[in-house]
Motif scaffolding. Structure first.
Motif, PDB file in Angstrom:
ATOM      1  N   GLU A 179       1.005  -1.275  -0.242  1.00 38.12           N
ATOM      2  CA  GLU A 179       0.145  -0.236   0.012  1.00 38.12           C
ATOM      3  C   GLU A 179       1.297   1.262   0.102  1.00 38.12           C
ATOM      4  OE1 GLU A 179      -2.443   0.147   3.171  1.00 38.12           O
ATOM      5  OE2 GLU A 179      -4.162  -1.749   2.637  1.00 38.12           O
ATOM      6  N   TRP A 180       0.084   2.159  -0.565  1.00 42.94           N
ATOM      7  CA  TRP A 180       1.398   3.402  -0.455  1.00 42.94           C
ATOM      8  C   TRP A 180      -0.586   4.504  -0.101  1.00 42.94           C
ATOM      9  CZ3 TRP A 180       3.508   5.519  -5.639  1.00 42.94           C
ATOM     10  CH2 TRP A 180       2.471   5.937  -6.375  1.00 42.94           C
ATOM     11  N   ARG A 181       0.546   5.614  -0.402  1.00 39.37           N
ATOM     12  CA  ARG A 181      -0.149   7.203  -0.527  1.00 39.37           C
ATOM     13  C   ARG A 181      -0.656   8.014  -1.736  1.00 39.37           C
ATOM     14  NH1 ARG A 181       1.296  12.171   1.160  1.00 39.37           N
ATOM     15  NH2 ARG A 181       2.799  11.644   1.727  1.00 39.37           N
ATOM     16  N   PRO A 182      -1.044   7.276  -3.168  1.00 31.95           N
ATOM     17  CA  PRO A 182      -1.224   7.603  -4.407  1.00 31.95           C
ATOM     18  C   PRO A 182      -1.979   9.350  -4.522  1.00 31.95           C
ATOM     19  CG  PRO A 182      -3.555   6.816  -3.387  1.00 31.95           C
ATOM     20  CD  PRO A 182      -2.516   6.570  -2.314  1.00 31.95           C
ATOM     21  N   ALA A 183      -1.464  10.116  -5.079  1.00 32.32           N
ATOM     22  CA  ALA A 183      -1.411  11.408  -4.889  1.00 32.32           C
ATOM     23  C   ALA A 183      -2.758  11.920  -5.397  1.00 32.32           C
ATOM     24  CB  ALA A 183      -0.430  12.339  -6.000  1.00 32.32           C
ATOM     25  N   GLN A 184      -3.206  10.821  -6.344  1.00 30.99           N
ATOM     26  CA  GLN A 184      -4.992  10.794  -6.538  1.00 30.99           C
ATOM     27  C   GLN A 184      -5.357   9.607  -6.534  1.00 30.99           C
ATOM     28  OE1 GLN A 184      -6.457  13.869  -8.100  1.00 30.99           O
ATOM     29  NE2 GLN A 184      -4.732  15.006  -8.106  1.00 30.99           N
ATOM     30  N   PRO A 185      -6.803   9.696  -5.374  1.00 29.10           N
ATOM     31  CA  PRO A 185      -7.420   8.403  -5.496  1.00 29.10           C
ATOM     32  C   PRO A 185      -7.578   7.263  -6.607  1.00 29.10           C
ATOM     33  CG  PRO A 185      -8.163   9.976  -4.432  1.00 29.10           C
ATOM     34  CD  PRO A 185      -7.842  10.662  -5.408  1.00 29.10           C
ATOM     35  N   ASP A 186      -7.596   7.571  -7.427  1.00 25.19           N
ATOM     36  CA  ASP A 186      -8.172   6.852  -8.205  1.00 25.19           C
ATOM     37  C   ASP A 186      -7.088   6.615  -9.585  1.00 25.19           C
ATOM     38  OD1 ASP A 186      -7.916   9.554  -9.607  1.00 25.19           O
ATOM     39  OD2 ASP A 186     -10.173   8.735 -10.890  1.00 25.19           O
ATOM     40  N   VAL A 187      -5.811   6.828  -8.889  1.00 25.15           N
ATOM     41  CA  VAL A 187      -4.607   6.700 -10.336  1.00 25.15           C
ATOM     42  C   VAL A 187      -4.299   5.241 -10.670  1.00 25.15           C
ATOM     43  CG1 VAL A 187      -3.005   5.981  -8.070  1.00 25.15           C
ATOM     44  CG2 VAL A 187      -1.730   7.649 -10.163  1.00 25.15           C
ATOM     45  N   THR A 188      -3.685   5.117 -11.497  1.00 28.90           N
ATOM     46  CA  THR A 188      -3.803   3.809 -12.654  1.00 28.90           C
ATOM     47  C   THR A 188      -1.927   4.403 -13.276  1.00 28.90           C
ATOM     48  OG1 THR A 188      -4.967   4.092 -14.473  1.00 28.90           O
ATOM     49  CG2 THR A 188      -5.337   2.648 -11.875  1.00 28.90           C
ATOM     50  N   ALA A 189      -0.896   3.375 -13.247  1.00 28.22           N
ATOM     51  CA  ALA A 189      -0.303   3.415 -14.255  1.00 28.22           C
ATOM     52  C   ALA A 189       0.822   2.735 -14.405  1.00 28.22           C
ATOM     53  CB  ALA A 189       1.179   4.946 -13.552  1.00 28.22           C
ATOM     54  N   ALA A 190       1.185   2.679 -15.212  1.00 25.20           N
ATOM     55  CA  ALA A 190       2.444   1.001 -15.560  1.00 25.20           C
ATOM     56  C   ALA A 190       3.601   1.316 -15.819  1.00 25.20           C
ATOM     57  CB  ALA A 190       2.184   0.021 -16.149  1.00 25.20           C
ATOM     58  N   ALA A 191       4.650   1.034 -15.234  1.00 23.40           N
ATOM     59  CA  ALA A 191       5.953   1.446 -15.726  1.00 23.40           C
ATOM     60  C   ALA A 191       7.116   0.101 -15.643  1.00 23.40           C
ATOM     61  CB  ALA A 191       6.739   2.283 -14.957  1.00 23.40           C
ATOM     62  N   MET A 192       8.079   0.937 -16.745  1.00 27.72           N
ATOM     63  CA  MET A 192       9.622  -0.270 -17.231  1.00 27.72           C
ATOM     64  C   MET A 192       9.868   0.073 -16.094  1.00 27.72           C
ATOM     65  SD  MET A 192       7.933  -3.506 -17.392  1.00 27.72           S
ATOM     66  CE  MET A 192       9.372  -4.742 -18.598  1.00 27.72           C
ATOM     67  N   VAL A 193      11.502  -0.102 -15.304  1.00 30.48           N
ATOM     68  CA  VAL A 193      11.600   0.613 -14.519  1.00 30.48           C
ATOM     69  C   VAL A 193      13.240  -0.510 -14.244  1.00 30.48           C
ATOM     70  CG1 VAL A 193      12.899   1.894 -12.318  1.00 30.48           C
ATOM     71  CG2 VAL A 193      10.630   1.946 -13.159  1.00 30.48           C
ATOM     72  N   PRO A 194      14.276  -0.011 -14.706  1.00 32.23           N
ATOM     73  CA  PRO A 194      15.506  -0.894 -14.765  1.00 32.23           C
ATOM     74  C   PRO A 194      15.513  -1.148 -13.068  1.00 32.23           C
ATOM     75  CG  PRO A 194      16.023   0.891 -16.519  1.00 32.23           C
ATOM     76  CD  PRO A 194      15.005   1.635 -15.783  1.00 32.23           C
ATOM     77  N   ALA A 195      15.877  -2.215 -13.098  1.00 27.11           N
ATOM     78  CA  ALA A 195      16.146  -3.076 -11.868  1.00 27.11           C
ATOM     79  C   ALA A 195      17.579  -2.574 -11.012  1.00 27.11           C
ATOM     80  CB  ALA A 195      15.889  -4.394 -11.329  1.00 27.11           C
ATOM     81  N   ARG A 196      18.241  -2.413 -11.702  1.00 25.19           N
ATOM     82  CA  ARG A 196      19.564  -1.843 -11.867  1.00 25.19           C
ATOM     83  C   ARG A 196      19.451  -0.499 -10.750  1.00 25.19           C
ATOM     84  NH1 ARG A 196      22.325   1.216 -14.285  1.00 25.19           N
ATOM     85  NH2 ARG A 196      21.432   2.387 -16.425  1.00 25.19           N
ATOM     86  N   VAL A 197      18.731   0.586 -11.728  1.00 30.15           N
ATOM     87  CA  VAL A 197      18.435   1.684 -10.439  1.00 30.15           C
ATOM     88  C   VAL A 197      17.803   1.692  -9.286  1.00 30.15           C
ATOM     89  CG1 VAL A 197      17.177   4.121 -11.505  1.00 30.15           C
ATOM     90  CG2 VAL A 197      18.346   2.902 -12.652  1.00 30.15           C
ATOM     91  N   LEU A 198      16.566   0.978  -9.427  1.00 28.93           N
ATOM     92  CA  LEU A 198      15.803   1.257  -8.217  1.00 28.93           C
ATOM     93  C   LEU A 198      16.376   0.156  -7.096  1.00 28.93           C
ATOM     94  CD1 LEU A 198      12.205  -0.637  -9.297  1.00 28.93           C
ATOM     95  CD2 LEU A 198      12.768   1.727  -8.666  1.00 28.93           C
ATOM     96  N   VAL A 199      17.354  -0.519  -7.652  1.00 30.46           N
ATOM     97  CA  VAL A 199      18.249  -1.443  -6.269  1.00 30.46           C
ATOM     98  C   VAL A 199      19.332  -0.035  -5.516  1.00 30.46           C
ATOM     99  CG1 VAL A 199      20.730  -2.479  -5.478  1.00 30.46           C
ATOM    100  CG2 VAL A 199      18.196  -3.574  -7.319  1.00 30.46           C
ATOM    101  N   GLU A 200      19.764   1.160  -6.580  1.00 24.51           N
ATOM    102  CA  GLU A 200      20.476   2.046  -6.149  1.00 24.51           C
ATOM    103  C   GLU A 200      19.449   2.949  -5.059  1.00 24.51           C
ATOM    104  OE1 GLU A 200      23.972   2.094  -5.706  1.00 24.51           O
ATOM    105  OE2 GLU A 200      24.427   0.891  -7.242  1.00 24.51           O
ATOM    106  N   VAL A 201      18.774   2.914  -6.069  1.00 24.87           N
ATOM    107  CA  VAL A 201      17.811   4.401  -5.041  1.00 24.87           C
ATOM    108  C   VAL A 201      17.830   3.463  -3.917  1.00 24.87           C
ATOM    109  CG1 VAL A 201      15.217   5.157  -5.082  1.00 24.87           C
ATOM    110  CG2 VAL A 201      16.494   4.851  -7.219  1.00 24.87           C
ATOM    111  N   ALA A 202      17.246   1.995  -3.661  1.00 22.10           N
ATOM    112  CA  ALA A 202      16.393   1.741  -2.177  1.00 22.10           C
ATOM    113  C   ALA A 202      17.938   1.351  -1.564  1.00 22.10           C
ATOM    114  CB  ALA A 202      16.463   0.171  -2.334  1.00 22.10           C
ATOM    115  N   ARG A 203      18.944   1.597  -1.849  1.00 27.43           N
ATOM    116  CA  ARG A 203      20.221   1.190  -1.012  1.00 27.43           C
ATOM    117  C   ARG A 203      20.401   2.476  -0.236  1.00 27.43           C
ATOM    118  NH1 ARG A 203      24.486  -1.529  -5.127  1.00 27.43           N
ATOM    119  NH2 ARG A 203      23.646  -3.764  -4.812  1.00 27.43           N
TER     120      ARG A 203
END
Length: 365
Positions: A179-203
């Motif tokens: 669960e997260w806090r959406p900016a709009q209650p009905d927001v829908t989206a899909a994205a393909m994010v390079p895994a290496r970038v997400l790993v670096e952000v998380a670190r």
């Protein structure tokens, strides 16, 4: 330009920004870190696919901008004594002073540095701990084979207050809902994010919330004065949800930690292409590996089995990657037959557990 800044603060910000510097830049200026001194000190790096921007407090005496070779700056700031750092630009040189240490670094032409992409509109936010945990659970299943870019990404599906992350390398699929806090209650989206970038952000997370922004072909992540933008990959992805659902005639519940440790021990005699064999009967599972040039290993772990006895085999690291994502004391292996994939899930769990990991079985020999 002239400013003074805490040594640890500078070293951390330089290291974080420099992580996106390309190892083989297409143009020399892409190897540089842009330092902009104004109300704060902002450090930026960009390789046309990924940008990183870090803002830190500094005592700015003379505002300005300077482009400095990033990797050498990271090495220097990491090795400085525990003293305040002063940076002054004079002509084509940036002079860095810290205690008795002084470095004069040749600068690069600021006007040649590309304009960083703007952060797209924010679509929601989530706690840093939840974000980092989700990335850690799914990213190991992403492929490292750049010949198939789709498989090197983490798929992010957003629907209202729910986000699903998923990744696959064709041999396993990992998925995590949160669960997260959406900016709009009905927001829908899909994205393909390079895994290496997400790993670096998380670190790099230091607490607080992570804001996710999404625009045309670009995603952005921001937390505690640090922001990253990344060019998205093609949206094509497998129908992972249908593959993670189904009726499983055989279930085995085990203590997560003892099961992981047993696999690690038995795998010591398993070659890179050797399977870990699991033989489930009521009350226990026998782990076996080896039998080749190295030797063999066997260990028994308690297990509560529902359904028929079964023998099934997996690649050891794939199995461990899935179990590493389990955050409960008990883990459940859902199985159908020795030739079908198995689903790893947390226990207790509902009909649609937050973390799911489907792993291919190997042929028994």
């Amino acid at each position: 330009m002239k400013f003074r800044v805490n040594r640890d603060v500078l070293a951390e910000a330089v290291a974080w920004s420099a992580r996106v510097l390309p190892s083989r830049p297409t143009v020399p200026v892409l190897s540089g870190l842009l330092l902009e001194a104004g109300e704060d000190l902002v450090l930026s790096a960009f390789d046309y696919d990924v940008s990183a921007r870090a803002s830190v407090e500094a005592d700015v005496e003379e505002p300005g901008r300077v482009l400095i070779p990033g990797r050498i700056l990271a090495e220097i700031t990491r090795s400085l004594p525990d003293e305040p750092v002063e940076v002054v630009t004079t002509g084509a040189e940036a002079v860095l002073t810290c205690g008795s240490a002084e470095f004069g670094l040749l600068t690069m032409p600021v006007e040649d540095f590309p304009t960083l992409p703007e952060m797209p509109p924010v679509i929601g936010a989530v706690g840093g701990g939840v974000f980092a945990a989700a990335v850690g659970q799914v990213a190991p299943a992403a492929s490292r084979d750049e010949a198939l870019p789709m498989l090197t990404a983490v798929r992010m599906d957003v629907s209202g207050d729910r986000v699903t992350m998923a990744a696959t390398d064709r041999y396993r699929i990992a998925s995590r809902d949160f669960e997260w806090r959406p900016a709009q209650p009905d927001v829908t989206a899909a994205a393909m994010v390079p895994a290496r970038v997400l790993v670096e952000v998380a670190r790099s997370l230091r607490g607080g919330e992570v804001s996710m922004a999404l625009g045309e072909g670009i995603a952005g992540f921001e937390s505690v004065g640090r922001s990253t933008t990344v060019r998205l990959l093609d949206e094509q992805f497998i129908d992972y949800r249908s593959r993670l659902s189904g009726d499983w005639s055989i279930r085995a519940d085990l203590q997560t930690a003892p099961f992981i440790e047993a696999i690690k021990r038995v795998a010591l005699v398993a070659g890179s292409n050797t399977a870990i064999r699991l033989s489930f009967t009521q009350g226990r599972v026998v782990l076996q590996a080896g039998g080749g040039d190295i030797g063999r290993g066997t260990e028994t772990v308690a297990a509560h089995l529902t359904g028929d006895d079964i023998e099934i085999a997996f690649q050891a690291q794939f199995l461990l990657d899935g179990l590493a994502g389990v955050q409960t004391e008990l883990v459940r292996l859902n199985m159908e037959s020795s030739t079908r994939p198995a689903l790893i899930a947390e226990v207790p769990g509902d009909a649609d557990p937050a973390f799911r990991y489907l792993v291919m079985s190997l042929r028994l020999t």
